[in-house]
Write a protein that holds these residues in place. Structure first.
Motif, mmCIF file in Angstrom:
data_model
loop_
_atom_site.group_PDB
_atom_site.id
_atom_site.type_symbol
_atom_site.label_atom_id
_atom_site.label_comp_id
_atom_site.label_asym_id
_atom_site.label_seq_id
_atom_site.Cartn_x
_atom_site.Cartn_y
_atom_site.Cartn_z
ATOM 1 N N UNK A 217 39.496 115.769 2.404
ATOM 2 C CA UNK A 217 38.999 114.720 1.515
ATOM 3 C C UNK A 217 37.550 115.001 1.114
ATOM 4 N N UNK A 218 36.764 113.957 0.871
ATOM 5 C CA UNK A 218 35.384 114.067 0.431
ATOM 6 C C UNK A 218 34.897 112.728 -0.087
ATOM 7 N N UNK A 223 33.460 105.421 -5.260
ATOM 8 C CA UNK A 223 34.485 104.700 -4.504
ATOM 9 C C UNK A 223 34.011 104.380 -3.095
ATOM 10 N N UNK A 224 33.725 103.102 -2.858
ATOM 11 C CA UNK A 224 33.290 102.672 -1.526
ATOM 12 C C UNK A 224 34.378 102.948 -0.500
ATOM 13 N N UNK A 225 33.946 103.307 0.703
ATOM 14 C CA UNK A 225 34.782 103.595 1.869
ATOM 15 C C UNK A 225 35.553 104.912 1.745
ATOM 16 N N UNK A 226 35.266 105.708 0.747
ATOM 17 C CA UNK A 226 35.833 107.054 0.715
ATOM 18 C C UNK A 226 35.028 107.950 1.655
ATOM 19 N N UNK A 227 35.646 109.006 2.174
ATOM 20 C CA UNK A 227 34.971 109.842 3.169
ATOM 21 C C UNK A 227 35.502 111.266 3.104
ATOM 22 N N UNK A 228 34.773 112.165 3.757
ATOM 23 C CA UNK A 228 35.195 113.550 3.861
ATOM 24 C C UNK A 228 34.782 114.134 5.194
ATOM 25 N N UNK A 229 35.548 115.128 5.673
ATOM 26 C CA UNK A 229 35.264 115.829 6.920
ATOM 27 C C UNK A 229 35.423 117.325 6.690
ATOM 28 N N UNK A 230 34.672 118.126 7.442
ATOM 29 C CA UNK A 230 34.842 119.575 7.341
ATOM 30 C C UNK A 230 34.511 120.233 8.678
ATOM 31 N N UNK A 231 35.058 121.421 8.879
ATOM 32 C CA UNK A 231 34.712 122.276 10.007
ATOM 33 C C UNK A 231 34.642 123.695 9.486
ATOM 34 N N UNK A 232 33.642 124.473 9.933
ATOM 35 C CA UNK A 232 33.443 125.815 9.396
ATOM 36 C C UNK A 232 32.874 126.737 10.456
ATOM 37 N N UNK A 261 30.942 113.011 5.362
ATOM 38 C CA UNK A 261 30.187 112.089 4.526
ATOM 39 C C UNK A 261 31.012 110.829 4.293
ATOM 40 N N UNK A 262 30.309 109.735 3.991
ATOM 41 C CA UNK A 262 30.961 108.436 3.851
ATOM 42 C C UNK A 262 30.233 107.624 2.796
ATOM 43 N N UNK A 267 27.792 104.270 -5.011
ATOM 44 C CA UNK A 267 26.572 105.047 -5.203
ATOM 45 C C UNK A 267 25.660 105.102 -3.981
ATOM 46 N N UNK A 268 26.181 104.783 -2.802
ATOM 47 C CA UNK A 268 25.415 104.893 -1.558
ATOM 48 C C UNK A 268 26.223 105.749 -0.584
ATOM 49 N N UNK A 269 25.750 106.991 -0.322
ATOM 50 C CA UNK A 269 26.519 107.965 0.444
ATOM 51 C C UNK A 269 25.690 108.489 1.605
ATOM 52 N N UNK A 270 26.280 108.480 2.800
ATOM 53 C CA UNK A 270 25.643 109.037 3.983
ATOM 54 C C UNK A 270 26.325 110.325 4.411
#
Length: 298
Positions: A217-218, A223-232, A261-262, A267-270
């Motif tokens: 994802x990402x 879109x509030x409450x959308x998120x992403x994860x990664x491993x590398x 990231x979340x 327009x507010x992303x951590x």
């Protein structure tokens, strides 16, 4: 009447310029065995105007102002925080050909070699087509840079890229060759991998780089409450990863980087990222880095 015509022309010119930007806070902590940990707290205000010239050309720019939140002063030597011009370039489109010239951004395959700006020009032929080629030439902090990147998209789910860069400075030349690809499993998952080699110097780990990354994802800022994860897993030899674009992974080290990231609200992303690795070519030297940021886009 004449006044109405003048107002209409003024409104038309105002509409030709669009402004975007963000307010960013970033915290970083890096630790290398044998040295005290280094930390930074930075506040960044970024403005990015885009001006439409005509049906084919636009002018783009980036203006940055930074504040050292740790010391409560500007990042300049005198404690001030001057606005700096980071980008200023013209971009033209003619069919499937894109032209850029000026102080312009360039990103190499998977950002392993470059994720930076340089002064020069670039031409992309076959933009967004199955076969796309980009030629570039210019200067990066006084170094001469020339390169070519080829992208092949045989299917919607697979992309293969090959690239070559020549960089010369007072210490000599670097000839960097690389190949990479991305396979998209679904709308929410993809896997990228690549290998790069500096053929101008000795055959050691400093002259090699490779990267394997899985993304799920990402975060989407709209879109509030959308998120992403990664491993590398990243191996970033210093003679290849010249201006790499990873937030936590460290040049001259190899190891694992994880993060996510979340979107807290529109327009507010951590973002949080962590790298744990070892030095190149000093495998007994541990290196780790934490990266955290909060962006307010507008």
């Amino acid at each position: 009447n004449n006044l109405g015509v003048r107002v209409s022309n003024l409104e038309s010119r105002i509409d030709n310029v669009k402004w975007t930007g963000k307010l960013n806070y970033t915290y970083e902590r890096e630790k290398v065995d044998g040295f005290p940990a280094g930390t930074s707290n930075t506040l960044l205000l970024r403005l990015e105007p885009t001006a439409t010239v005509n049906d084919h050309w636009k002018v783009k720019a980036r203006l940055d102002a930074k504040w050292n939140a740790k010391e409560d002063q500007g990042v300049d030597p005198d404690g001030s925080s001057r606005v700096q011009l980071k980008r200023a370039y013209a971009m033209g489109h003619y069919g499937i050909t894109e032209i850029k010239a000026g102080l312009m951004p360039y990103t190499s395959e998977q950002t392993v070699v470059f994720d930076n700006t340089f002064t020069g020009f670039g031409v992309t032929v076959g933009k967004d087509q199955k076969l796309e080629a980009t030629l570039l030439a210019g200067r990066d902090a006084g170094d001469n840079v020339r390169g070519i990147n080829l992208n092949w998209r045989p299917t919607e789910s697979f992309r293969l890229a090959g690239e070559y860069y020549s960089q010369s400075d007072l210490t000599g030349n670097r000839n960097i060759w690389g190949v990479g690809g991305t396979y998209t499993f679904s709308e929410t998952a993809n896997l990228s991998a690549g290998y790069w080699k500096n053929t101008s110097q000795d055959n050691n780990d400093l002259n090699r780089a490779y990267n394997v990354e899985f993304n799920y994802k990402g975060a989407e800022k709209e879109n509030a409450r959308s998120f992403g994860l990664f491993v590398a897993y990243r191996h970033l030899g210093a003679a290849v990863a010249v201006n790499q674009g990873f937030d936590a992974a460290v040049t001259g080290a190899k190891g694992w980087e994880i993060g996510g990231d979340y979107t807290f609200a529109k327009n507010v992303v951590g973002t949080l990222k962590y790298f744990d690795g070892k030095g190149i070519p000093a495998p007994n030297t541990k290196v780790n880095k934490f990266y955290g940021s909060l962006d307010y886009f507008f």
